[in-house]
Every structure is written in C-alpha cells, then in structure tokens.
Design a protein around this motif. Structure first.
Motif, short mmCIF file in Angstrom:
data_model
loop_
_atom_site.label_atom_id
_atom_site.label_comp_id
_atom_site.label_asym_id
_atom_site.label_seq_id
_atom_site.Cartn_x
_atom_site.Cartn_y
_atom_site.Cartn_z
N GLU A 32 -44.88 46.54 17.86
CA GLU A 32 -43.57 46.14 18.36
C GLU A 32 -42.89 45.20 17.37
OE1 GLU A 32 -41.47 43.71 22.08
OE2 GLU A 32 -43.49 44.57 22.33
N PHE A 33 -43.68 44.36 16.70
CA PHE A 33 -43.16 43.47 15.68
C PHE A 33 -42.43 44.26 14.60
CE2 PHE A 33 -43.37 41.04 11.80
CZ PHE A 33 -43.27 39.70 12.17
N ILE A 34 -43.05 45.35 14.12
CA ILE A 34 -42.46 46.19 13.09
C ILE A 34 -41.17 46.85 13.60
CG2 ILE A 34 -42.79 48.25 11.66
CD1 ILE A 34 -44.39 45.84 10.71
N ARG A 35 -41.21 47.36 14.84
CA ARG A 35 -40.01 48.00 15.40
C ARG A 35 -38.88 47.00 15.57
NH1 ARG A 35 -43.90 50.56 18.77
NH2 ARG A 35 -43.45 49.10 20.47
N ALA A 36 -39.20 45.81 16.10
CA ALA A 36 -38.16 44.80 16.36
C ALA A 36 -37.54 44.29 15.08
CB ALA A 36 -38.76 43.64 17.16
N THR A 37 -38.35 43.99 14.07
CA THR A 37 -37.79 43.50 12.82
C THR A 37 -36.92 44.56 12.16
OG1 THR A 37 -39.85 44.11 11.68
CG2 THR A 37 -39.59 41.81 12.33
N GLY A 38 -37.38 45.81 12.18
CA GLY A 38 -36.58 46.88 11.59
C GLY A 38 -35.23 47.02 12.26
N MET A 39 -35.23 47.02 13.60
CA MET A 39 -33.98 47.20 14.33
C MET A 39 -33.05 46.00 14.16
SD MET A 39 -32.16 46.42 17.29
CE MET A 39 -33.33 45.81 18.51
N LEU A 40 -33.58 44.79 14.27
CA LEU A 40 -32.73 43.60 14.22
C LEU A 40 -32.21 43.33 12.81
CD1 LEU A 40 -34.75 41.31 16.65
CD2 LEU A 40 -32.47 42.28 17.04
N ILE A 41 -32.96 43.70 11.79
CA ILE A 41 -32.44 43.54 10.43
C ILE A 41 -31.42 44.64 10.13
CG2 ILE A 41 -33.04 43.49 7.98
CD1 ILE A 41 -35.68 42.19 8.74
N THR A 42 -31.60 45.83 10.71
CA THR A 42 -30.62 46.89 10.53
C THR A 42 -29.27 46.52 11.15
OG1 THR A 42 -32.31 48.62 10.48
CG2 THR A 42 -30.07 49.31 10.99
N VAL A 43 -29.28 46.04 12.38
CA VAL A 43 -28.01 45.72 13.04
C VAL A 43 -27.34 44.55 12.34
CG1 VAL A 43 -28.75 46.63 15.26
CG2 VAL A 43 -29.07 44.20 14.78
N GLY A 44 -28.12 43.66 11.73
CA GLY A 44 -27.53 42.55 10.99
C GLY A 44 -27.00 42.97 9.63
N SER A 45 -27.65 43.98 9.01
CA SER A 45 -27.23 44.45 7.69
C SER A 45 -25.85 45.10 7.74
CB SER A 45 -28.25 45.46 7.14
OG SER A 45 -29.52 44.90 7.01
N THR A 46 -25.51 45.72 8.86
CA THR A 46 -24.24 46.44 8.96
C THR A 46 -23.04 45.51 8.84
OG1 THR A 46 -25.33 48.10 10.35
CG2 THR A 46 -22.92 48.06 10.36
N PRO A 47 -22.90 44.45 9.66
CA PRO A 47 -21.76 43.55 9.48
C PRO A 47 -21.81 42.80 8.16
CG PRO A 47 -23.30 42.62 11.07
CD PRO A 47 -23.73 44.04 10.80
N LEU A 48 -23.02 42.54 7.64
CA LEU A 48 -23.13 41.86 6.35
C LEU A 48 -22.55 42.75 5.25
CD1 LEU A 48 -24.27 39.33 4.89
CD2 LEU A 48 -26.34 40.66 4.48
N LEU A 49 -22.86 44.03 5.30
CA LEU A 49 -22.34 44.97 4.32
C LEU A 49 -20.82 45.01 4.35
CD1 LEU A 49 -22.77 47.29 2.28
CD2 LEU A 49 -23.02 48.84 4.21
N PHE A 50 -20.25 45.14 5.54
CA PHE A 50 -18.79 45.19 5.67
C PHE A 50 -18.16 43.85 5.28
CE2 PHE A 50 -19.71 48.84 8.49
CZ PHE A 50 -18.86 49.76 7.90
N GLY A 51 -18.83 42.76 5.62
CA GLY A 51 -18.31 41.45 5.27
C GLY A 51 -18.23 41.23 3.77
N TYR A 52 -19.25 41.68 3.05
CA TYR A 52 -19.26 41.50 1.59
C TYR A 52 -18.29 42.45 0.90
CZ TYR A 52 -22.82 37.97 0.82
OH TYR A 52 -23.49 36.77 0.73
N VAL A 53 -18.04 43.61 1.49
CA VAL A 53 -16.98 44.49 0.96
C VAL A 53 -15.61 43.84 1.20
CG1 VAL A 53 -15.80 46.70 1.26
CG2 VAL A 53 -18.30 46.61 1.21
N GLN A 54 -15.43 43.29 2.40
CA GLN A 54 -14.16 42.69 2.76
C GLN A 54 -13.83 41.46 1.90
OE1 GLN A 54 -12.20 44.05 5.09
NE2 GLN A 54 -10.56 42.54 4.84
#
Length: 249
Positions: free
Chosen positions: A167-189
């Motif tokens: 569950e640790f592996i699943r949770a870290t993967g999911m929570l870092i993915t959802v955080g990477s998305t706005p970070l990506l758009f923020g750095y483009v912006q």
C-alpha cells in the motif's frame, strides 16, 4: 539553456540511480536527482529537469501498483489539498529562494528519520487520519511548489500511519502523480519549463524507467521491516544533504 554533452551524461547517470532507488522504495527520485544534479548545475535548473521524469515514473508506478480508485478514495483529502497548494505555490516559485525551505525541510526529515529508526516515531490513529491528511497534504504541497520535493511530508504521514509495504508503494505513486500534474503546469505557466528543457527532461525518462525496473526487481527480496529501515535510512541521508544544500548551495 544549452547543456554540454558531458553534463548531460552525468545527468542521465543521476536519473538512472534515482530511478533505481524509486523502484526499490517507491519514492526519492526528485530528492536524490535534485541533490546530485545540484552539484554540477543550478539548483533551479535541476528542479525543472526533474518534473517530467518524476511525472512519467509515477504514472508507471501507479499502473504497476494497481487499485488506483481504491487508493484515490482513501487519500482524496491529501490529494485535493496537495494539488491546490502545489499549483498556487509553483506560480510564485520563480521569485522565491528555496534555501530556507531546504534547511527547514531537511531538518524535519533528518530528525524524523533518526527518531523512527530509534523506534521513537509518532503514530497517527485511524480516527485522526482526516486531520493528518489535511495538515500533511498542505505542507507537502507548499514545499513541493517551491522545491519539487514533497515526498518527505508524505513519508512522515504514511510511516506514522504504519502503512504496509504494498500500500505504501501504491499511495506514494498516486500522491506523487497527482502532485506532479499541477507542478508541471505551474512551471510551464511561470516560464521555467521551456520547450528546450522539456525535450531534455523527456529524454531523461528513459534512464529513470530502466532504473525503476531494476529497483522493482530488487524490492521482491526485501521484507517489510527491512523495507522501512531502508526508506528511513535513505531519508536521513537525504535530509542531511538538503540542510547542507540550504546552507552552501
């Protein structure tokens, strides 16, 4: 910004190492990659180059871990606050020095990891989980928007909840993915992630995924207890390195 072939080779090797660690313990790619790349390139450039490989590797981790909807339902409070706080913070990150943030972040990570290894870590009961997700989700998002590193608050939360290895592996993967998305758009912006840097960063996904497969293979032979010891030991070292970078970068 042009990067010499020699430096690109070093960067690719860094991402190979960081990808292996991520495949082994589920986290650590941005912390390791940014820390090591900062020795040869500007820290802000290192952060920018890490965003796309981080996003791609976590998509792969989420796919490999399965139970996506179940994990998202369990950690929806953390996810929501992480997305909002990362995007808002990333928009202003260009004008803010990360040194103080790195010192504070590194100190917290190092102290927590050492206390955990000594079995003095706090434990969060199930009834307090919504409040814990709220606090740690906001903290992770604010730190992530400035530094592209938000795994430490996430790891503190998950280990305090005594989450099992899978569950640790699943949770870290999911929570870092959802955080990477706005970070990506923020750095483009904000203009930090240019088309040229995006191309270079995309190529770095290759050594990351190769390393991830190697680390994933090694993880099969590690017990849950040893797994948590490895996670905490790596974070103690990375936390100390963040403090060093904050003072001397």
């Amino acid at each position: 910004m042009e990067i010499s072939p020699e430096i690109l080779t070093i960067i690719a090797l860094v991402f190979l190492v960081a990808g292996t660690i991520k495949g082994l313990i589920g986290i650590g790619l941005p912390t390791i990659a940014i820390s090591l790349m900062s020795l040869v390139i500007d820290a802000r450039l290192a952060i920018t180059l890490t965003i796309i490989p981080m996003f791609a590797s976590n998509i792969w981790q989420v796919y490999r871990g399965g139970k996506i909807l179940e994990t998202l339902r369990k950690y929806w409070i953390f996810s929501t606050l992480l997305i909002i706080s990362i995007f808002c913070t990333a928009l202003i990150s260009r004008s803010v020095s990360s040194d103080i943030i790195l010192i504070i972040l590194g100190s917290v990570v190092t102290i927590y990891a050492i206390l955990s290894l000594l079995k003095w870590a706090p434990r969060i009961a199930a009834q307090h989980d919504p409040h814990a997700q709220t606090g740690f989700g906001l903290a992770a998002g604010i730190l992530g928007g400035f530094t592209a590193i938000w795994a430490p608050p996430l790891i503190i939360y998950l280990t305090s909840r005594q989450i099992p290895k899978d569950e640790f592996i699943r949770a870290t993967g999911m929570l870092i993915t959802v955080g990477s998305t706005p970070l990506l758009f923020g750095y483009v912006q904000n203009g930090l992630l240019t088309p040229e840097l995006a191309t270079t960063a995309s190529l770095m996904t290759i050594p990351v995924l190769i390393g991830f497969i190697v680390g994933e293979f090694l993880r099969k032979y590690i017990s849950t207890a040893k797994f948590h010891t490895i996670v905490l030991s790596i974070f103690a070292v990375m936390g100390a390195n963040l403090v060093y970078r904050g003072f001397f970068s």
